[in-house]
Design an enzyme around this catalytic site. Structure first.
Site, PDB file in Angstrom:
ATOM      1  N   GLU A  12      -4.578  11.821   4.599  1.00 30.05           N
ATOM      2  CA  GLU A  12      -3.675  10.976   3.815  1.00 30.05           C
ATOM      3  C   GLU A  12      -3.642   9.599   4.449  1.00 30.05           C
ATOM      4  O   GLU A  12      -3.371   9.477   5.637  1.00 30.05           O
ATOM      5  CB  GLU A  12      -2.250  11.553   3.836  1.00 30.05           C
ATOM      6  CG  GLU A  12      -2.150  12.997   3.376  1.00 30.05           C
ATOM      7  CD  GLU A  12      -2.394  13.171   1.888  1.00 30.05           C
ATOM      8  OE1 GLU A  12      -2.486  12.149   1.193  1.00 30.05           O
ATOM      9  OE2 GLU A  12      -2.502  14.319   1.435  1.00 30.05           O
ATOM     10  N   GLY A  13      -3.908   8.578   3.662  1.00 34.19           N
ATOM     11  CA  GLY A  13      -3.816   7.218   4.182  1.00 34.19           C
ATOM     12  C   GLY A  13      -2.475   6.617   3.807  1.00 34.19           C
ATOM     13  O   GLY A  13      -1.632   7.276   3.207  1.00 34.19           O
ATOM     14  N   THR A  14      -2.293   5.366   4.139  1.00 36.85           N
ATOM     15  CA  THR A  14      -1.041   4.677   3.803  1.00 36.85           C
ATOM     16  C   THR A  14      -0.853   4.608   2.294  1.00 36.85           C
ATOM     17  O   THR A  14       0.257   4.676   1.785  1.00 36.85           O
ATOM     18  CB  THR A  14      -1.063   3.246   4.377  1.00 36.85           C
ATOM     19  OG1 THR A  14      -1.368   3.329   5.769  1.00 36.85           O
ATOM     20  CG2 THR A  14       0.281   2.555   4.222  1.00 36.85           C
ATOM     21  N   TYR A  15      -1.949   4.453   1.568  1.00 36.12           N
ATOM     22  CA  TYR A  15      -1.847   4.173   0.128  1.00 36.12           C
ATOM     23  C   TYR A  15      -2.251   5.341  -0.757  1.00 36.12           C
ATOM     24  O   TYR A  15      -2.154   5.259  -1.963  1.00 36.12           O
ATOM     25  CB  TYR A  15      -2.717   2.959  -0.220  1.00 36.12           C
ATOM     26  CG  TYR A  15      -2.340   1.754   0.591  1.00 36.12           C
ATOM     27  CD1 TYR A  15      -1.182   1.039   0.290  1.00 36.12           C
ATOM     28  CD2 TYR A  15      -3.106   1.351   1.677  1.00 36.12           C
ATOM     29  CE1 TYR A  15      -0.808  -0.060   1.044  1.00 36.12           C
ATOM     30  CE2 TYR A  15      -2.741   0.248   2.438  1.00 36.12           C
ATOM     31  CZ  TYR A  15      -1.590  -0.451   2.115  1.00 36.12           C
ATOM     32  OH  TYR A  15      -1.217  -1.537   2.864  1.00 36.12           O
ATOM     33  N   GLY A  16      -2.738   6.423  -0.177  1.00 38.48           N
ATOM     34  CA  GLY A  16      -3.165   7.539  -1.005  1.00 38.48           C
ATOM     35  C   GLY A  16      -4.083   8.475  -0.241  1.00 38.48           C
ATOM     36  O   GLY A  16      -4.224   8.369   0.972  1.00 38.48           O
ATOM     37  N   THR A  17      -4.706   9.388  -0.965  1.00 35.71           N
ATOM     38  CA  THR A  17      -5.545  10.408  -0.340  1.00 35.71           C
ATOM     39  C   THR A  17      -6.951   9.877  -0.078  1.00 35.71           C
ATOM     40  O   THR A  17      -7.491   9.112  -0.868  1.00 35.71           O
ATOM     41  CB  THR A  17      -5.627  11.634  -1.271  1.00 35.71           C
ATOM     42  OG1 THR A  17      -4.298  11.933  -1.724  1.00 35.71           O
ATOM     43  CG2 THR A  17      -6.172  12.840  -0.548  1.00 35.71           C
ATOM     44  N   VAL A  18      -7.513  10.300   1.037  1.00 42.07           N
ATOM     45  CA  VAL A  18      -8.876   9.888   1.388  1.00 42.07           C
ATOM     46  C   VAL A  18      -9.791  11.109   1.347  1.00 42.07           C
ATOM     47  O   VAL A  18      -9.492  12.142   1.951  1.00 42.07           O
ATOM     48  CB  VAL A  18      -8.928   9.261   2.802  1.00 42.07           C
ATOM     49  CG1 VAL A  18     -10.302   8.660   3.054  1.00 42.07           C
ATOM     50  CG2 VAL A  18      -7.839   8.202   2.964  1.00 42.07           C
ATOM     51  N   LYS A  33     -11.181   6.295  -1.120  1.00 44.39           N
ATOM     52  CA  LYS A  33      -9.724   6.135  -0.977  1.00 44.39           C
ATOM     53  C   LYS A  33      -9.113   6.017  -2.349  1.00 44.39           C
ATOM     54  O   LYS A  33      -9.333   5.049  -3.064  1.00 44.39           O
ATOM     55  CB  LYS A  33      -9.395   4.877  -0.174  1.00 44.39           C
ATOM     56  CG  LYS A  33      -9.718   5.051   1.275  1.00 44.39           C
ATOM     57  CD  LYS A  33      -8.946   4.095   2.156  1.00 44.39           C
ATOM     58  CE  LYS A  33      -9.288   4.432   3.604  1.00 44.39           C
ATOM     59  NZ  LYS A  33      -8.536   3.690   4.563  1.00 44.39           N
ATOM     60  N   ASP A 126      -1.373  -4.595   9.436  1.00 46.69           N
ATOM     61  CA  ASP A 126      -0.919  -3.226   9.717  1.00 46.69           C
ATOM     62  C   ASP A 126      -1.902  -2.523  10.659  1.00 46.69           C
ATOM     63  O   ASP A 126      -2.268  -1.377  10.442  1.00 46.69           O
ATOM     64  CB  ASP A 126      -0.770  -2.458   8.396  1.00 46.69           C
ATOM     65  CG  ASP A 126       0.022  -1.160   8.561  1.00 46.69           C
ATOM     66  OD1 ASP A 126       0.827  -1.069   9.510  1.00 46.69           O
ATOM     67  OD2 ASP A 126      -0.180  -0.231   7.757  1.00 46.69           O
TER      68      ASP A 126
END
Length: 292
Positions: A12-18, A33, A126
């Site tokens: 899971e990334g900051t913005y969604g699933t990888v 991503k 970030d």
């Protein structure tokens, strides 16, 4: 998505699933991503799309390449170069000991990637060990560059994991809205200290106040004299007056005196006094072969 075959989920990334993916034509392994878009949103804001498309032009060996932007009504998928692991996982495999030559090599590569992006007026905003990727050849690459500007930095990852404050500079913690390249230089300093200590974070704050306290206990509490304008920042709070520590060898015992000197030039509370990536790369820490 026909061009890419989706393989297993990476995380899971900051913005969604990888996901791990494969280019059906070239068979190259990539990272897919999937950016989660708000349900009530109008889809992808055109400003975000413009930002993202600009990132395809950032080509440097210390930056994770963005190959493709796949955009449908409700979905945005960014196709990136695939790397074997991130710095966080690398730290976990170290068992508390790091070769100082590796520390220096990773730090120089981090600065090269930063200098390149900063010269193209792209900030990261970030930076943290989770978005520094390492491949089998010991090459370090910066991931998620420019995404913060396109999408904003959420307070929580959509997986409900809280976005870490450990690498945020005091000016941002105090509510400064004008971001400059100095934001990334502070994060680079925190990562440098963590590298030199084999993965132990320098300022592991639990919330904004605790984060500021941890920073000022080491660097000293800023005043209007040491940092003009600090008390006028929108989220400024008066904190106990801590003096700056005098012995950095206690903070980063493994780092050479030149390494400690570089670290102190990165970790400066007042943003316009922080060293730039370009300047940091020229530091004697990287040229002195006796440096470990």
């Amino acid at each position: 998505m026909q061009k890419y075959e989706k393989l297993e989920k990476i995380g899971e990334g900051t913005y969604g699933t990888v996901f791990k993916g494969r280019n059906r034509e070239t068979l190259e392994i990539v990272a897919l991503k999937r950016v989660r878009l708000d349900e009530d949103d109008e889809g992808v804001p055109s400003s975000a799309l413009r930002e993202i498309c600009l990132l395809k032009e950032l080509k440097h060996k210390n930056i994770v390449r963005l190959y493709d932007v796949l955009h449908s009504e409700k979905k945005l998928t960014l196709v990136f170069e695939h790397c074997d692991q991130d710095l966080k996982k690398y730290f976990d495999s170290l068992n508390g000991d790091i070769d100082m030559a590796v520390c220096r090599s990773f730090m120089l590569q981090l600065l090269r990637g930063l200098a390149f992006c900063h010269s193209h007026n792209v900030l990261h905003r970030d930076l943290k060990p989770q978005n520094l990727l390492i491949n089998k050849n010991g090459e370090l690459k910066l991931a998620d560059f420019g995404l913060a500007r396109a999408f904003g930095i959420p307070v929580k990852c959509y997986s409900a994991e809280v976005v870490t404050l450990w690498y945020r500079p005091p000016d941002v913690l105090f509510g400064a809205k004008l971001y400059t390249t100095s934001i990334d230089m502070w994060s680079a300093g925190c990562i440098f200290a963590e590298l030199a200590d084999a993965g132990r974070p320098l300022f592991p704050g639990s919330d904004v106040l605790d984060q500021l306290m941890k920073i000022f206990r080491v660097l000293g509490t800023p005043t209007e004299e040491s940092w003009p304008g600090v008390t006028h920042l929108s989220d400024y709070v008066a904190l106990p007056h801590f003096p700056a520590i005098t012995s950095w060898s206690q903070i980063v015992p493994r780092l050479s005196s030149k390494g400690r000197d570089l670290l102190q030039k990165l970790l400066v509370c007042r943003p316009n006094q922080r060293v730039s990536a370009e300047q940091a790369m020229q530091h004697p820490y990287f040229t002195d072969s006796s440096n470990h």
